[in-house]
Design a protein around this motif. Sequence first.
Motif, short mmCIF file in Angstrom:
data_model
loop_
_atom_site.label_atom_id
_atom_site.label_comp_id
_atom_site.label_asym_id
_atom_site.label_seq_id
_atom_site.Cartn_x
_atom_site.Cartn_y
_atom_site.Cartn_z
N GLU A 131 46.32 2.49 13.63
CA GLU A 131 45.47 2.02 12.54
C GLU A 131 44.63 3.12 11.91
OE1 GLU A 131 45.54 -0.96 11.17
OE2 GLU A 131 47.10 -1.60 12.56
N THR A 132 44.45 4.24 12.61
CA THR A 132 43.59 5.29 12.03
C THR A 132 44.34 6.56 11.65
OG1 THR A 132 42.98 6.35 14.16
CG2 THR A 132 41.66 4.45 13.46
N GLN A 133 45.66 6.57 11.83
CA GLN A 133 46.40 7.78 11.46
C GLN A 133 46.30 8.10 9.98
OE1 GLN A 133 50.21 9.01 13.35
NE2 GLN A 133 50.08 7.07 14.46
N ALA A 134 46.11 7.05 9.15
CA ALA A 134 46.01 7.27 7.70
C ALA A 134 44.58 7.59 7.27
CB ALA A 134 46.51 6.04 6.95
N CYS A 135 43.64 7.57 8.21
CA CYS A 135 42.24 7.85 7.86
C CYS A 135 42.05 9.33 7.55
CB CYS A 135 41.32 7.47 9.02
SG CYS A 135 41.19 5.70 9.32
N GLY A 136 41.04 9.60 6.74
CA GLY A 136 40.67 11.00 6.52
C GLY A 136 40.23 11.64 7.82
N THR A 137 39.62 10.82 8.70
CA THR A 137 39.23 11.27 10.03
C THR A 137 39.91 10.36 11.05
OG1 THR A 137 37.06 11.98 9.20
CG2 THR A 137 37.29 11.77 11.58
N PRO A 138 41.13 10.71 11.49
CA PRO A 138 41.80 9.87 12.49
C PRO A 138 41.01 9.85 13.79
CG PRO A 138 43.29 11.50 11.53
CD PRO A 138 41.92 11.89 11.12
N ILE A 139 41.18 8.77 14.55
CA ILE A 139 40.55 8.67 15.86
C ILE A 139 41.61 8.97 16.91
CG2 ILE A 139 39.36 7.16 17.50
CD1 ILE A 139 38.28 5.58 15.12
N TYR A 140 41.37 9.99 17.70
CA TYR A 140 42.31 10.40 18.75
C TYR A 140 41.86 9.87 20.10
CZ TYR A 140 44.01 13.78 15.29
OH TYR A 140 44.53 14.36 14.17
N VAL A 141 42.81 9.37 20.86
CA VAL A 141 42.51 8.89 22.21
C VAL A 141 42.34 10.09 23.15
CG1 VAL A 141 43.48 7.69 24.22
CG2 VAL A 141 43.67 6.68 21.94
N VAL A 142 41.30 10.03 23.98
CA VAL A 142 41.10 11.06 24.99
C VAL A 142 40.89 10.38 26.33
CG1 VAL A 142 38.62 11.22 24.45
CG2 VAL A 142 39.70 13.05 25.73
N THR A 143 41.55 10.91 27.36
CA THR A 143 41.42 10.38 28.73
C THR A 143 41.19 11.53 29.69
OG1 THR A 143 43.70 10.58 29.57
CG2 THR A 143 43.24 8.73 28.07
N GLY A 144 41.02 11.17 30.96
CA GLY A 144 40.87 12.19 31.99
C GLY A 144 42.17 12.87 32.37
N GLY A 145 43.28 12.45 31.73
CA GLY A 145 44.53 13.18 31.86
C GLY A 145 45.39 12.86 33.06
N GLY A 146 44.92 12.00 33.95
CA GLY A 146 45.67 11.71 35.17
C GLY A 146 46.52 10.46 35.05
N PRO A 147 46.83 9.84 36.21
CA PRO A 147 47.65 8.63 36.23
C PRO A 147 46.82 7.37 35.97
CG PRO A 147 47.14 9.30 38.47
CD PRO A 147 46.54 10.36 37.56
N GLY A 148 47.43 6.19 36.19
CA GLY A 148 46.71 4.93 36.07
C GLY A 148 46.29 4.62 34.65
N ILE A 149 45.04 4.19 34.50
CA ILE A 149 44.49 3.84 33.18
C ILE A 149 44.55 5.04 32.24
CG2 ILE A 149 42.38 3.22 31.94
CD1 ILE A 149 43.71 0.85 33.31
#
Length: 295
Positions: A131-149
């Motif tokens: 839904e935000t890829q077309a935004c002037g400021t897209p929102i990127y998901v950031v996680t702790g980089g590991g498994p699970g959630i």
Amino acid sequence: MSANRILRQRNFASAQEELRRSAPARGAQEQTPSYRLAFADEEFLLREELRPVRMQLELLKPELLQQEAGIEATLVIFGSARIPEPAQARAALETAQRSGDADAERRARKQLEFSAYYEEARRLAEIVTRETQACGTPIYVVTGGGPGIMEAGNRGAYETGGKSIGLNIVLPHEQHPNAYITPELCFRFHYFAMRKFHFLMRSVALVAFPGGYGTLDELFEALCLIQTGKCRPRPILMFGREFWSRVIDFDYLVDSGMISPGDEKLFRFVDSAEEAWQVLEHEYDLKNNAQCSTP
């Protein structure tokens, strides 16, 4: 060579150039550690006294690379590394049932129950990315980089064709990055403090799924910083009302005077990816934002 190019020439050699043109060591003096260029001397950089420098490097490296990638806004997804993907949880339950071990079966049933959160985290990341890829400021998901959630969050972004960030941490039992992180946005930290700083730097919202000590640490640091005015307010969504209401009695914290009335409003519970997205959509008026309209 044009005059314009001459005017813009460097006055000093870059560190890379200096290192490339260093001649092989000759003689006893040039072979000693003291003679090595400081920035190329790993043994020196790892000294106890250089901890402040290493912390600064951990602040700067992810910061500069994200600036170069044009990342300005992020949705942070916190949650347990121990929550499995639903198919994996079902397979584990079948194995436990065949074993005849009642305790193993009970644990496997609980894991299957919690695997629903994996699917919700994946769907939320998918919705936000799409839904935000077309935004002037897209929102990127950031996680702790590991498994699970964490894996679920990166996976949702990956499966909708978007980029996502992973902020991994060095642990005694090594945590490897999950396969869904965008490779050039996969970072590794030694210092928990610097990692948590980067979680918050670009975040427009934080979503805490069920988790243990690590998730609680990340969640309460964000709540404390907002409560004390050290960082700007932003949505903090606690995913799974039943789980969080049992883990933390916020009403008792208010009643006992440990937090002030109103502090329990620094966050809100959500129970579905769609509900979480509606909060973000309303908070930032994404539905009516012309920059987010489909061309």
